[in-house]
Design a protein around this motif. Structure first.
Motif, PDB file in Angstrom:
ATOM      1  N   LEU A   1      14.077 -22.027 119.746  1.00 18.74           N
ATOM      2  CA  LEU A   1      14.299 -22.524 118.385  1.00 18.74           C
ATOM      3  C   LEU A   1      15.784 -22.726 118.112  1.00 18.74           C
ATOM      4  O   LEU A   1      16.193 -23.720 117.486  1.00 18.74           O
ATOM      5  CB  LEU A   1      13.695 -21.540 117.384  1.00 18.74           C
ATOM      6  CG  LEU A   1      13.786 -21.920 115.904  1.00 18.74           C
ATOM      7  CD1 LEU A   1      12.963 -23.168 115.627  1.00 18.74           C
ATOM      8  CD2 LEU A   1      13.290 -20.765 115.027  1.00 18.74           C
ATOM      9  N   GLN A   2      16.623 -21.796 118.581  1.00 22.47           N
ATOM     10  CA  GLN A   2      18.063 -21.921 118.374  1.00 22.47           C
ATOM     11  C   GLN A   2      18.620 -23.132 119.105  1.00 22.47           C
ATOM     12  O   GLN A   2      19.512 -23.818 118.599  1.00 22.47           O
ATOM     13  CB  GLN A   2      18.763 -20.643 118.832  1.00 22.47           C
ATOM     14  CG  GLN A   2      18.505 -19.441 117.945  1.00 22.47           C
ATOM     15  CD  GLN A   2      19.100 -18.158 118.505  1.00 22.47           C
ATOM     16  OE1 GLN A   2      19.483 -18.089 119.674  1.00 22.47           O
ATOM     17  NE2 GLN A   2      19.169 -17.127 117.666  1.00 22.47           N
TER      18      GLN A   2
ATOM     19  N   GLU B   1      16.993 -25.883 119.786  1.00 24.13           N
ATOM     20  CA  GLU B   1      16.553 -27.090 119.092  1.00 24.13           C
ATOM     21  C   GLU B   1      17.315 -27.297 117.792  1.00 24.13           C
ATOM     22  O   GLU B   1      17.658 -28.424 117.442  1.00 24.13           O
ATOM     23  CB  GLU B   1      15.050 -27.013 118.814  1.00 24.13           C
ATOM     24  CG  GLU B   1      14.188 -27.062 120.075  1.00 24.13           C
ATOM     25  CD  GLU B   1      12.725 -26.839 119.782  1.00 24.13           C
ATOM     26  OE1 GLU B   1      12.411 -26.475 118.615  1.00 24.13           O
ATOM     27  OE2 GLU B   1      11.891 -27.005 120.689  1.00 24.13           O
ATOM     28  N   SER B   2      17.584 -26.207 117.077  1.00 22.08           N
ATOM     29  CA  SER B   2      18.310 -26.327 115.813  1.00 22.08           C
ATOM     30  C   SER B   2      19.775 -26.714 116.022  1.00 22.08           C
ATOM     31  O   SER B   2      20.400 -27.306 115.145  1.00 22.08           O
ATOM     32  CB  SER B   2      18.224 -25.017 115.029  1.00 22.08           C
ATOM     33  OG  SER B   2      18.810 -23.952 115.773  1.00 22.08           O
ATOM     34  N   SER B   3      20.332 -26.385 117.205  1.00 16.47           N
ATOM     35  CA  SER B   3      21.723 -26.721 117.489  1.00 16.47           C
ATOM     36  C   SER B   3      21.902 -28.173 117.882  1.00 16.47           C
ATOM     37  O   SER B   3      23.027 -28.670 117.950  1.00 16.47           O
ATOM     38  CB  SER B   3      22.271 -25.817 118.595  1.00 16.47           C
ATOM     39  OG  SER B   3      21.569 -26.038 119.811  1.00 16.47           O
ATOM     40  N   GLY B   4      20.782 -28.849 118.185  1.00 17.50           N
ATOM     41  CA  GLY B   4      20.850 -30.256 118.549  1.00 17.50           C
ATOM     42  C   GLY B   4      21.218 -30.507 119.982  1.00 17.50           C
ATOM     43  O   GLY B   4      21.455 -31.658 120.381  1.00 17.50           O
TER      44      GLY B   4
ATOM     45  N   LYS C   1      12.540 -17.668 120.102  1.00 14.98           N
ATOM     46  CA  LYS C   1      13.753 -17.686 119.287  1.00 14.98           C
ATOM     47  C   LYS C   1      14.878 -18.432 119.994  1.00 14.98           C
ATOM     48  O   LYS C   1      15.605 -19.227 119.369  1.00 14.98           O
ATOM     49  CB  LYS C   1      14.184 -16.250 118.971  1.00 14.98           C
ATOM     50  CG  LYS C   1      15.418 -16.171 118.089  1.00 14.98           C
ATOM     51  CD  LYS C   1      15.809 -14.740 117.799  1.00 14.98           C
ATOM     52  CE  LYS C   1      17.063 -14.698 116.926  1.00 14.98           C
ATOM     53  NZ  LYS C   1      17.493 -13.303 116.637  1.00 14.98           N
TER      54      LYS C   1
ATOM     55  N   SER D   1       8.192 -19.691 113.145  1.00 18.93           N
ATOM     56  CA  SER D   1       8.964 -20.936 113.104  1.00 18.93           C
ATOM     57  C   SER D   1      10.377 -20.704 112.582  1.00 18.93           C
ATOM     58  O   SER D   1      11.164 -21.647 112.492  1.00 18.93           O
ATOM     59  CB  SER D   1       8.250 -21.965 112.214  1.00 18.93           C
ATOM     60  OG  SER D   1       8.177 -21.510 110.868  1.00 18.93           O
ATOM     61  N   THR D   2      10.720 -19.460 112.241  1.00 18.84           N
ATOM     62  CA  THR D   2      12.048 -19.127 111.744  1.00 18.84           C
ATOM     63  C   THR D   2      12.619 -17.958 112.540  1.00 18.84           C
ATOM     64  O   THR D   2      11.871 -17.160 113.118  1.00 18.84           O
ATOM     65  CB  THR D   2      12.009 -18.755 110.251  1.00 18.84           C
ATOM     66  OG1 THR D   2      11.208 -17.568 110.078  1.00 18.84           O
ATOM     67  CG2 THR D   2      11.403 -19.880 109.420  1.00 18.84           C
ATOM     68  N   ASP D   3      13.948 -17.853 112.551  1.00 19.31           N
ATOM     69  CA  ASP D   3      14.587 -16.739 113.248  1.00 19.31           C
ATOM     70  C   ASP D   3      14.195 -15.406 112.634  1.00 19.31           C
ATOM     71  O   ASP D   3      13.955 -14.419 113.352  1.00 19.31           O
ATOM     72  CB  ASP D   3      16.111 -16.898 113.195  1.00 19.31           C
ATOM     73  CG  ASP D   3      16.603 -18.000 114.120  1.00 19.31           C
ATOM     74  OD1 ASP D   3      15.797 -18.464 114.942  1.00 19.31           O
ATOM     75  OD2 ASP D   3      17.781 -18.398 114.005  1.00 19.31           O
TER      76      ASP D   3
END
Length: 628
Positions: free
Chosen positions: A204-205, A207-210, A201, A144-146
């Protein structure tokens, strides 16, 4: 153990697609003490009690390798034992006969035991367990993390590198899990799982960037929509690449009958992942079309450049680049096809899960498929609303859409790094391993004792010579005679160990049984197998009138070849004369007393006594001091 894909998974997050870890091979306990002790006494002619601690350490290390911890400490332990096996093989496993040590290992996949007496089988099994631990470490990382995903990628690439090393290095393995076609499947599996982590990854990136919001929201035209469309295309290409790799792996397993002994959960999970990532590829491709439709609200850009799909899709979009309703209908029809393909693949993935008795109760896998399927269904419902508004018939006639596989990541195998886990030779006292190894043979060490003789004329006051000239000449003759009798008659060269380079015929060294090519292993009770040339020369010079040494004669004359060529035995120094003489018993162990000897006209004659532990059968010429 391999029949379960949940035993080594990270349990901190639900809805994560499980990875495939490998279970370790099991083995029986082995005690090296008796066979190694006997071999040291027999082959090296040394007292085995000196090496009991070293043998016990190797035995304990192997015992610990049976149940290593599933972390980097376990990796270090297996690497240490593997590097110790290099010295064990060189010291104790001759190529011409088998040692009484049996290595028995159980197959990781089938549980069938295999027994071999070769150290290569032991090495291959240790490497397999090393790769298996890396797969377990990779499956347990927090994805769940980079950082966790990067660590998982590294672990899977290391596992793939180890399995490839086994594939390239070891042949004719008796165990099924070490067969070439099985190792090839394992390498492909680890590479696919590493790529799977890279896909997660990238997701995830995003999604985290919006950038990736709800699929129901139509984003207005602008740079953000272009960036989002490219991101969806990248995700679709990565998912299509994963689907392609898992499909090829599934075909490979079926063709070479590997599926007959692979765990059932593997046979079910590989095609399931192929369908799941095929569905994700179509799903992300459909979402990228949403963005393209939204971008048509603003200035029209080159759709041919912005669209990534197959060639038919690019052509279709280019032809439909007008501002009419037919253009929008074409985009929505293409999206409709991709969504139908995604839903069909999700249903197939769920069917494959239900058919496998080991996968149907996997909560995390079920949740991951349901969530992805729910998003696709939600998007499809949204499509139907927009299709009605654009008056697009749901039965729009289109050929099957294909998302081309593409990847922005290049994977490189990480081979085993043996140099990071260096170990010392536990049997270093036996001597340099290039010489004192199991594949070399030599005679038993023999003791030689050399003692200098004495001149008959040292009292010049008793000399009958009256004139000064005659007296000086007599002193010169005595000095020359003293030099002759104080020479042992051999030369040494080389380092670690020092070799007898030359023996003068009928010298004290020759009488004592020393031969050219002998290795000096002990001087005055001191082990000199690791001594340099200068150290040996200095030690001999400090011995005084008596020299006691042990030498061995190599039975393989190839020992001498490296000394004159590449120096594989040691780095050679210039030949150095020992410059000594000796006293000893005869070859029949009869002691002779030093007697005054007159200088004769025969040059090179040495006096004194020579002592040897036994008669030397390899002497080139009969000894003049031999007593019968």
């Amino acid at each position: 153990m391999n029949s379960s894909v949940e035993i080594y998974q990270n349990e901190s997050h639900d809805g994560v697609i499980p990875m495939i870890p490998l279970g370790l091979k099991e083995t029986k306990e082995i005690n090296f003490m008796e066979p190694f002790s006997d071999f040291i006494l027999e082959h090296y002619s040394e007292e085995s009690s000196i090496y009991m601690d070293a043998i016990a350490d190797i035995t304990d290390t192997r015992q610990a390798c049976k149940t290593p911890s599933r972390d980097l400490l376990g990796v270090a332990l297996l690497f240490r034992y593997y590097n110790l096996l290099y010295y064990v093989e060189r010291r104790f496993f001759p190529p011409d006969r088998k040692l009484g040590v049996y290595f028995e290992w159980y197959d990781s996949l089938t549980g069938v035991p295999s027994c071999q007496r070769t150290i290569a089988f032991e090495k291959a099994c240790i490497l397999f367990n090393l790769g298996a631990i890396y797969t377990q470490i990779g499956a347990r990382h927090d994805r769940s993390t980079d950082r966790g995903l990067d660590s998982a990628v590294d672990s899977f690439l290391r596992a793939a590198g180890i399995f490839r090393h086994i594939y390239d290095t070891f042949t004719n393995a008796p165990s099924m899990d070490l067969k070439p076609h099985v190792l090839d499947v394992l390498v492909s599996l680890m590479l696919s799982q590493a790529r799977e982590c890279l896909f997660e990854k990238l997701k995830l990136q995003s999604e985290s960037s919006g950038l990736t919001g709800s699929s129901l929201v139509i984003i207005s035209a602008g740079p953000q929509s272009t960036e989002l469309a490219q991101l969806f295309r990248d995700l679709g290409g990565e998912a299509a690449q994963l689907s392609l790799e898992y499909n090829e792996m599934h075909k490979n397993i079926q063709v070479n009958d590997t599926h007959t002994y692979l765990p059932e959960c593997w046979a079910g999970l590989v095609p399931l992942k192929a369908e799941l990532y095929r569905a994700l590829a179509h799903h992300y491709e459909a979402r990228s079309i949403d963005v393209k439709v939204a971008s048509k609200i603003g200035p029209v850009t080159s759709l041919k450049d912005s669209f990534v799909g197959n060639s038919r899709e690019a052509l279709c979009v280019t032809q439909c680049s007008g501002e009419s309703n037919e253009d929008s209908a074409s985009f929505i029809a293409i999206k409709h096809t991709h969504l139908r393909e995604a839903l069909a693949s999700y249903e197939e993935a769920q069917r494959l899960q239900r058919m496998c008795r080991f996968l149907k109760n996997k909560t995390s896998l079920t949740q991951a498929i349901k969530e992805a399927n729910y998003q696709a269904q939600e998007e499809y419902e949204n499509f139907r609303i927009r299709a009605s508004a654009n008056k697009v018939d749901e039965s729009y006639d289109l050929v099957e859409r294909v998302v081309e596989a593409s990847s922005k990541f290049t994977l490189t195998l990480t081979g085993p790094d043996f140099t990071s886990y260096k170990v010392e030779d536990p049997f270093k006292r036996l001597g340099p391993i290039a010489i004192f190894s199991a594949r070399r043979h030599w005679t038993a060490p023999r003791c030689v004792r050399l003692q200098k003789g004495s001149a008959i004329c040292h009292d010049f006051s008793a000399c009958p010579c009256d004139t000064v000239t005659t007296r000086v000449a007599h002193e010169k003759d005595c000095r020359q005679y003293k030099e002759e009798i104080e020479n042992f008659g051999f030369q040494v060269s080389g380092d670690s160990p020092v070799i007898i380079a030359h023996v003068e015929i009928n010298s004290l060294a020759d009488l004592g049984g020393i031969k050219e090519g002998d290795f000096v292993v002990e001087i005055e009770g001191m082990d000199v197998k690791w001594f340099s040339h200068q150290q040996v020369v200095h030690l001999i010079q400090s011995c005084g009138s008596v020299l006691e040494l042990k030498v061995i004669t190599p039975m393989d004359r190839n020992y001498l070849k490296p000394l004159s060529s590449k120096g594989s035995i040691s780095t050679l120094s210039a030949a150095s004369s020992s410059g000594f003489s000796s006293d000893s018993s005869s070859p029949t162990n009869t002691t002779t007393k030093p007697e005054p000897l007159m200088k004769t006209s025969t040059k090179g004659r040495f006096v004194g006594s020579v002592s040897s532990g036994f008669w030397n059968p390899f002497r080139r010429t009969p000894s003049i001091a031999k007593i019968f």
